[in-house]
Design a protein around this motif. Structure first.
Motif, PDB file in Angstrom:
ATOM      1  N   ARG A 236       4.784  -0.881   1.414  1.00  0.00           N
ATOM      2  CA  ARG A 236       3.786  -0.250   2.592  1.00  0.00           C
ATOM      3  C   ARG A 236       2.448  -0.301   1.721  1.00  0.00           C
ATOM      4  O   ARG A 236       1.437  -0.331   2.334  1.00  0.00           O
ATOM      5  CB  ARG A 236       4.228   0.792   3.308  1.00  0.00           C
ATOM      6  N   ALA A 237       2.587   0.422   0.488  1.00  0.00           N
ATOM      7  CA  ALA A 237       1.380   0.658  -0.315  1.00  0.00           C
ATOM      8  C   ALA A 237       0.566  -0.794  -0.613  1.00  0.00           C
ATOM      9  O   ALA A 237      -0.451  -0.635  -0.522  1.00  0.00           O
ATOM     10  CB  ALA A 237       1.930   1.477  -1.696  1.00  0.00           C
ATOM     11  N   ALA A 238       1.358  -1.651  -0.872  1.00  0.00           N
ATOM     12  CA  ALA A 238       0.838  -2.924  -1.435  1.00  0.00           C
ATOM     13  C   ALA A 238       0.298  -3.510   0.066  1.00  0.00           C
ATOM     14  O   ALA A 238      -0.928  -4.097  -0.193  1.00  0.00           O
ATOM     15  CB  ALA A 238       2.011  -3.907  -1.969  1.00  0.00           C
ATOM     16  N   GLN A 239       0.828  -3.373   1.140  1.00  0.00           N
ATOM     17  CA  GLN A 239       0.160  -3.905   2.405  1.00  0.00           C
ATOM     18  C   GLN A 239      -1.071  -3.013   2.672  1.00  0.00           C
ATOM     19  O   GLN A 239      -2.151  -3.688   3.067  1.00  0.00           O
ATOM     20  CB  GLN A 239       1.102  -3.890   3.528  1.00  0.00           C
ATOM     21  N   TRP A 240      -1.185  -1.735   2.527  1.00  0.00           N
ATOM     22  CA  TRP A 240      -2.256  -1.064   2.612  1.00  0.00           C
ATOM     23  C   TRP A 240      -3.582  -1.626   1.755  1.00  0.00           C
ATOM     24  O   TRP A 240      -4.631  -1.364   2.182  1.00  0.00           O
ATOM     25  CB  TRP A 240      -2.096   0.490   2.353  1.00  0.00           C
ATOM     26  N   ILE A 241      -3.243  -1.746   0.620  1.00  0.00           N
ATOM     27  CA  ILE A 241      -4.130  -2.247  -0.742  1.00  0.00           C
ATOM     28  C   ILE A 241      -4.873  -3.418  -0.044  1.00  0.00           C
ATOM     29  O   ILE A 241      -5.900  -3.600   0.079  1.00  0.00           O
ATOM     30  CB  ILE A 241      -3.577  -2.283  -1.892  1.00  0.00           C
ATOM     31  N   SER A 242      -3.811  -4.306   0.328  1.00  0.00           N
ATOM     32  CA  SER A 242      -4.195  -5.862   0.688  1.00  0.00           C
ATOM     33  C   SER A 242      -5.126  -5.647   1.857  1.00  0.00           C
ATOM     34  O   SER A 242      -6.058  -6.676   2.203  1.00  0.00           O
ATOM     35  CB  SER A 242      -3.240  -6.795   1.005  1.00  0.00           C
ATOM     36  N   GLY A 243      -4.831  -4.861   2.826  1.00  0.00           N
ATOM     37  CA  GLY A 243      -5.700  -4.614   4.151  1.00  0.00           C
ATOM     38  C   GLY A 243      -6.855  -3.621   4.132  1.00  0.00           C
ATOM     39  O   GLY A 243      -7.640  -3.744   4.903  1.00  0.00           O
ATOM     40  N   ASN A 244      -7.098  -3.032   2.858  1.00  0.00           N
ATOM     41  CA  ASN A 244      -8.275  -2.023   2.741  1.00  0.00           C
ATOM     42  C   ASN A 244      -9.049  -2.327   1.434  1.00  0.00           C
ATOM     43  O   ASN A 244      -9.114  -1.016   0.889  1.00  0.00           O
ATOM     44  CB  ASN A 244      -7.527  -0.491   3.001  1.00  0.00           C
ATOM     45  N   LEU A 245      -9.246  -3.424   1.126  1.00  0.00           N
ATOM     46  CA  LEU A 245      -9.792  -3.612  -0.156  1.00  0.00           C
ATOM     47  C   LEU A 245     -11.181  -3.088  -0.489  1.00  0.00           C
ATOM     48  O   LEU A 245     -11.774  -2.711  -1.575  1.00  0.00           O
ATOM     49  CB  LEU A 245     -10.122  -5.290  -0.519  1.00  0.00           C
ATOM     50  N   ASP A 246     -11.981  -2.653   0.742  1.00  0.00           N
ATOM     51  CA  ASP A 246     -13.152  -2.059   0.454  1.00  0.00           C
ATOM     52  C   ASP A 246     -13.118  -0.578   0.441  1.00  0.00           C
ATOM     53  O   ASP A 246     -14.260   0.116   0.500  1.00  0.00           O
ATOM     54  CB  ASP A 246     -14.299  -2.372   1.776  1.00  0.00           C
ATOM     55  N   THR A 247     -11.937   0.022   0.739  1.00  0.00           N
ATOM     56  CA  THR A 247     -11.667   1.564   0.787  1.00  0.00           C
ATOM     57  C   THR A 247     -11.334   2.071  -0.706  1.00  0.00           C
ATOM     58  O   THR A 247     -10.388   1.485  -1.064  1.00  0.00           O
ATOM     59  CB  THR A 247     -10.730   1.903   1.848  1.00  0.00           C
ATOM     60  N   LYS A 248     -11.881   2.853  -1.137  1.00  0.00           N
ATOM     61  CA  LYS A 248     -11.715   3.696  -2.417  1.00  0.00           C
ATOM     62  C   LYS A 248     -10.631   4.648  -2.114  1.00  0.00           C
ATOM     63  O   LYS A 248     -10.923   5.798  -1.588  1.00  0.00           O
ATOM     64  CB  LYS A 248     -12.910   4.115  -3.077  1.00  0.00           C
ATOM     65  N   THR A 250      -7.824   7.123  -4.379  1.00  0.00           N
ATOM     66  CA  THR A 250      -7.089   7.443  -5.859  1.00  0.00           C
ATOM     67  C   THR A 250      -5.559   6.890  -5.675  1.00  0.00           C
ATOM     68  O   THR A 250      -4.826   6.788  -4.453  1.00  0.00           O
ATOM     69  CB  THR A 250      -7.214   8.573  -6.223  1.00  0.00           C
ATOM     70  N   ILE A 251      -4.880   6.683  -6.811  1.00  0.00           N
ATOM     71  CA  ILE A 251      -3.475   6.607  -6.783  1.00  0.00           C
ATOM     72  C   ILE A 251      -2.724   7.773  -6.174  1.00  0.00           C
ATOM     73  O   ILE A 251      -1.748   7.476  -5.672  1.00  0.00           O
ATOM     74  CB  ILE A 251      -2.986   6.295  -8.189  1.00  0.00           C
ATOM     75  N   VAL A 252      -3.039   8.983  -6.536  1.00  0.00           N
ATOM     76  CA  VAL A 252      -2.483  10.158  -6.002  1.00  0.00           C
ATOM     77  C   VAL A 252      -2.598  10.113  -4.375  1.00  0.00           C
ATOM     78  O   VAL A 252      -1.677  10.448  -3.845  1.00  0.00           O
ATOM     79  CB  VAL A 252      -3.158  11.361  -6.598  1.00  0.00           C
ATOM     80  N   GLU A 253      -3.663   9.587  -3.851  1.00  0.00           N
ATOM     81  CA  GLU A 253      -3.883   9.499  -2.378  1.00  0.00           C
ATOM     82  C   GLU A 253      -3.203   8.536  -1.678  1.00  0.00           C
ATOM     83  O   GLU A 253      -2.575   8.671  -0.640  1.00  0.00           O
ATOM     84  CB  GLU A 253      -5.511   9.507  -2.237  1.00  0.00           C
ATOM     85  N   LEU A 254      -2.964   7.336  -2.588  1.00  0.00           N
ATOM     86  CA  LEU A 254      -2.220   6.372  -1.927  1.00  0.00           C
ATOM     87  C   LEU A 254      -0.832   6.832  -1.927  1.00  0.00           C
ATOM     88  O   LEU A 254      -0.223   6.344  -1.042  1.00  0.00           O
ATOM     89  CB  LEU A 254      -2.590   5.165  -2.921  1.00  0.00           C
ATOM     90  N   ALA A 255      -0.139   7.257  -3.148  1.00  0.00           N
ATOM     91  CA  ALA A 255       1.113   7.811  -3.107  1.00  0.00           C
ATOM     92  C   ALA A 255       1.392   8.583  -2.055  1.00  0.00           C
ATOM     93  O   ALA A 255       2.524   8.596  -1.347  1.00  0.00           O
ATOM     94  CB  ALA A 255       1.303   8.297  -4.608  1.00  0.00           C
ATOM     95  N   ARG A 256       0.522   9.868  -1.750  1.00  0.00           N
ATOM     96  CA  ARG A 256       0.479  10.718  -0.913  1.00  0.00           C
ATOM     97  C   ARG A 256       0.688   9.859   0.547  1.00  0.00           C
ATOM     98  O   ARG A 256       1.532  10.194   1.630  1.00  0.00           O
ATOM     99  CB  ARG A 256      -0.271  11.557  -0.754  1.00  0.00           C
ATOM    100  N   GLU A 257      -0.024   8.831   0.853  1.00  0.00           N
ATOM    101  CA  GLU A 257      -0.029   8.093   1.938  1.00  0.00           C
ATOM    102  C   GLU A 257       1.175   7.570   2.688  1.00  0.00           C
ATOM    103  O   GLU A 257       1.631   7.479   3.816  1.00  0.00           O
ATOM    104  CB  GLU A 257      -1.246   7.241   1.659  1.00  0.00           C
ATOM    105  N   VAL A 258       2.021   7.002   1.633  1.00  0.00           N
ATOM    106  CA  VAL A 258       3.395   6.491   1.690  1.00  0.00           C
ATOM    107  C   VAL A 258       4.373   7.357   1.454  1.00  0.00           C
ATOM    108  O   VAL A 258       5.675   6.815   1.321  1.00  0.00           O
ATOM    109  CB  VAL A 258       3.370   5.086   0.729  1.00  0.00           C
ATOM    110  N   GLY A 259       4.201   8.633   0.988  1.00  0.00           N
ATOM    111  CA  GLY A 259       5.273   9.588   0.820  1.00  0.00           C
ATOM    112  C   GLY A 259       6.083   9.492  -0.638  1.00  0.00           C
ATOM    113  O   GLY A 259       6.928   9.960  -0.677  1.00  0.00           O
ATOM    114  N   LEU A 260       5.382   9.013  -1.473  1.00  0.00           N
ATOM    115  CA  LEU A 260       5.750   9.010  -3.096  1.00  0.00           C
ATOM    116  C   LEU A 260       4.945  10.031  -3.995  1.00  0.00           C
ATOM    117  O   LEU A 260       3.800  10.201  -3.459  1.00  0.00           O
ATOM    118  CB  LEU A 260       5.743   7.831  -3.531  1.00  0.00           C
TER     119      LEU A 260
END
Length: 346
Positions: A236-248, A250-260
């Motif tokens: 899910r994190a990889a899919q989010w990255i691929s679909g939101n390349l223009d959005t900054k 952080t790794i902590v924020e991305l991890a929280r987004e997918v529950g890790l």
């Protein structure tokens, strides 16, 4: 709700015959494997059993049922370590004391017990795939400890509990390694003795990995083994990255987004993609850059903004490091190649 089928047998081999009798179908026997088709009036699919040395048996249930299907079984007068892997739709697992445990996809139960019936409740019209391992506790424990001459076996505490016939119960999502082993067990194309030897080896590997997971869970810390449910979050994190390349983010924020946690996210990316999260992000941005340079009309500054990269010079730097040419040089090369190809086609 009435049980559709309940089987109590003195051995796995006899269980296969009793199962077919209870369902009113003919048992298909081939060497060490027994295939019991599910009759059309109940549903579709099959229940297959495989019996190996040292008290190890595998039961596979694959099917779909138009109504709630309840299946219960036990091997009488036996102390078993029963391991359940749920590979598909959510089901309910119930122990003899009527305590129910919900098992979602990729959940597993390790249940050591004496003379207990296990019940599975399967919802209607939900494709089910269960992979069960029944292990005669004494035989397996003796096999393992016989090769532990210096007493340093990683799982000696677990085996000690098995030898003492203690009641154990553990639930958790199973690891990616276990999922791969089950896939290999079910998908092999060997026949005859080679099939038996291969599947016996895989069954033992699955047991070892699940016991390692049990030991890991008992430590009280965050599990060190990468679980299948974690892999889904990584994807899910990889899919989010691929679909939101223009959005900054952080790794902590991305991890929280997918529950890790951030550490688990990093570990998962290295396991799944062979690179860090940041390297994956850079690769995704550069892949999109190639697409925009070849097919779009945006200039280099606009592409830099579209990719969420901080500066044009940094974009040129990472692009040149990856492809050996600058973005503008790549665009010229791409357009020249396109013109030549079109000229030849004309």
């Amino acid at each position: 709700m009435k049980d559709v089928l309940q089987v109590e047998s003195p051995s796995i081999r006899q269980f296969s015959y009793d199962l077919a009798s209870g369902l009113g179908v003919r048992l298909i026997e081939k060497n060490y494997e027994f295939l019991c088709p599910i009759p059309a009036e109940i549903g579709s699919g099959y229940i297959k059993t495989s019996e190996f040395d040292n008290g190890i048996a595998v039961i596979e249930l694959n099917g779909i049922f138009p109504e709630v299907f309840r299946f219960g079984y036990k091997i009488k007068d036996s102390y078993l370590t029963r391991i359940v892997f749920n590979l598909n739709s959510s089901i309910t697992y119930r122990k003899a004391n009527r305590e129910e445990t919900a098992l979602g996809r990729f959940d597993s139960v390790l249940h050591a017990c004496y003379d207990e019936t296990s019940f599975f409740s399967i919802p209607p019209n939900a494709p089910v795939s269960l992979f069960l391992l029944d292990i005669q506790g004494d035989s397996f424990a003796k096999k393992m400890t016989a090769h532990d001459s210096d007493g340093s076996l990683e799982m000696k505490d677990f085996l000690g509990a098995i030898e003492r016939k203690e009641h154990l119960f553990s639930k958790g999502s199973f690891t990616l390694e276990i999922n791969s082993l089950i896939t290999n067990f079910q998908g092999n194309t060997y026949s005859g003795p080679m099939r038996y030897i291969y599947q016996e080896a895989k069954a033992n590997e699955i047991i070892i990995e699940r016991i390692r997971q049990y030991i890991d869970d008992q430590q009280g810390n965050r599990p060190a083994l990468l679980r299948k449910s974690t892999i889904k979050s990584i994807e899910r994190a990889a899919q989010w990255i691929s679909g939101n390349l223009d959005t900054k983010k952080t790794i902590v924020e991305l991890a929280r987004e997918v529950g890790l946690s951030a550490n688990t996210l990093q570990m998962g990316f290295r396991h799944q993609f062979g690179c860090s999260v940041n390297d994956f992000i850079v690769s995704a941005k550069l892949k999109k850059a190639i697409e925009l340079l070849e097919n779009g009309e945006l200039n280099i500054t606009e592409i830099t903004y579209e990719l969420g990269i901080g500066s044009k010079s940094y974009f040129a730097k990472i692009f040149s490091e990856r492809y050996g040419v600058s973005p503008s040089e790549y665009r010229k090369m791409s357009r020249t190649f396109t013109k030549e190809r079109n000229f030849k086609n004309d």
